[in-house]
Design an enzyme around this catalytic site. Structure first.
Site, mmCIF file in Angstrom:
data_model
loop_
_atom_site.group_PDB
_atom_site.id
_atom_site.type_symbol
_atom_site.label_atom_id
_atom_site.label_comp_id
_atom_site.label_asym_id
_atom_site.label_seq_id
_atom_site.Cartn_x
_atom_site.Cartn_y
_atom_site.Cartn_z
ATOM 1 N N GLY A 109 32.921 -36.691 -19.572
ATOM 2 C CA GLY A 109 32.457 -37.865 -20.323
ATOM 3 C C GLY A 109 31.772 -37.415 -21.601
ATOM 4 O O GLY A 109 32.403 -36.838 -22.492
ATOM 5 N N GLY A 166 26.187 -42.369 -18.461
ATOM 6 C CA GLY A 166 27.318 -42.100 -17.562
ATOM 7 C C GLY A 166 26.921 -42.106 -16.094
ATOM 8 O O GLY A 166 26.156 -42.952 -15.638
ATOM 9 N N ASN A 217 22.142 -33.593 -16.760
ATOM 10 C CA ASN A 217 21.892 -32.729 -17.918
ATOM 11 C C ASN A 217 20.705 -31.811 -17.578
ATOM 12 O O ASN A 217 20.041 -32.016 -16.560
ATOM 13 C CB ASN A 217 21.700 -33.561 -19.198
ATOM 14 C CG ASN A 217 20.615 -34.587 -19.023
ATOM 15 O OD1 ASN A 217 19.503 -34.259 -18.625
ATOM 16 N ND2 ASN A 217 20.924 -35.840 -19.299
ATOM 17 N N ASP A 230 25.044 -40.116 -14.500
ATOM 18 C CA ASP A 230 23.618 -39.823 -14.341
ATOM 19 C C ASP A 230 22.792 -41.121 -14.350
ATOM 20 O O ASP A 230 21.945 -41.347 -13.466
ATOM 21 C CB ASP A 230 23.203 -38.925 -15.515
ATOM 22 C CG ASP A 230 22.003 -38.073 -15.211
ATOM 23 O OD1 ASP A 230 21.531 -38.107 -14.067
ATOM 24 O OD2 ASP A 230 21.533 -37.383 -16.127
ATOM 25 N N TYR A 280 30.051 -34.916 -22.237
ATOM 26 C CA TYR A 280 30.138 -33.478 -22.508
ATOM 27 C C TYR A 280 31.509 -33.052 -23.037
ATOM 28 O O TYR A 280 31.686 -31.884 -23.426
ATOM 29 C CB TYR A 280 29.752 -32.667 -21.272
ATOM 30 C CG TYR A 280 28.237 -32.521 -21.072
ATOM 31 C CD1 TYR A 280 27.324 -33.117 -21.944
ATOM 32 C CD2 TYR A 280 27.722 -31.767 -20.022
ATOM 33 C CE1 TYR A 280 25.949 -32.974 -21.771
ATOM 34 C CE2 TYR A 280 26.351 -31.609 -19.839
ATOM 35 C CZ TYR A 280 25.468 -32.215 -20.719
ATOM 36 O OH TYR A 280 24.111 -32.055 -20.542
#
Ligand code: ADP
Length: 174
Positions: free
Chosen positions: A119, A32, A24, A34, A121
């Site tokens: 996901g 997720g 992000n 990240d 987003y």
């Protein structure tokens, strides 16, 4: 010739020159992929990301992979899906292109992508997969000798099946 491979796996386990993180804009971790990437890479990744000063949607930045088996992480910030009226397709294209350019610019030979933006987003999955496959195949058409291996790393079987369906179509369309 670049090999295009679809795997059903956790991207943090892959031994490639770079894994792409669906990050992000703050680049300071999240859920997720990240969260998984930051957990697996360790605290030094967060320190490296702090120095990057964030990243726009549609852009990407590179760091070392630290404790990951991958040597580098390319942090790509996908678009948030808002119904398709806010340039989301183009921003997603740019994520793939910028990531591939960073890989090429750093003389990397293998790269693994998660299904960016699909996901939290909320980007429609088939549409995102079509963009991913189109961008990667057009990049390797223009730069056939740069990358040895591009991996589409899917977290579920249905997504992997979708990529396996799309890849031969892209290859056949050349
Ligand atoms: P975004 O915010 O860009 O939508 P997410 O991380 O929420 O990013 O999801 C992107 C995609 O990555 C989703 O399809 C999700 O199922 C998948 N995913 C989540 N964790 C992993 C993982 N460890 N390895 C590979 N893919 C993952």
């Amino acid at each position: 010739m670049t090999r295009l491979i679809v795997v059903h796996d956790d991207i943090t386990t892959l031994e490639v020159d770079a894994v792409v993180n669906a990050a992000n804009p703050g680049l300071l971790g999240g859920g997720g992929v990240d969260g998984a990437v930051h957990r697996a890479a360790g605290r030094k990744l967060l320190e490296a990301c702090r120095r990057l000063g964030g990243c726009d949607h549609g852009d990407a930045k590179i760091t070392p992979g630290f404790d990951l088996p991958a040597r580098h992480v390319i942090h790509a910030v996908g678009p948030i899906w808002r119904g398709g009226v806010e340039n989301e397709d183009h921003l997603l294209e740019l994520c793939y292109r910028r990531s591939l350019e960073l890989a090429a610019g750093n003389e990397l030979r293998s790269i693994a992508f998660p299904c960016i933006s699909t996901g939290a987003y909320g980007f429609p999955k088939r549409r995102a997969a079509e963009i991913a496959v189109t961008e990667v195949t057009s990049f390797i058409d223009v730069h056939p000798l740069v990358l040895e291996r591009v991996v589409f790393c899917c977290f579920d079987q249905a997504m992997a099946a979708l990529y396996r369906q799309l890849l031969p179509l892209a290859a056949g369309g050349k």
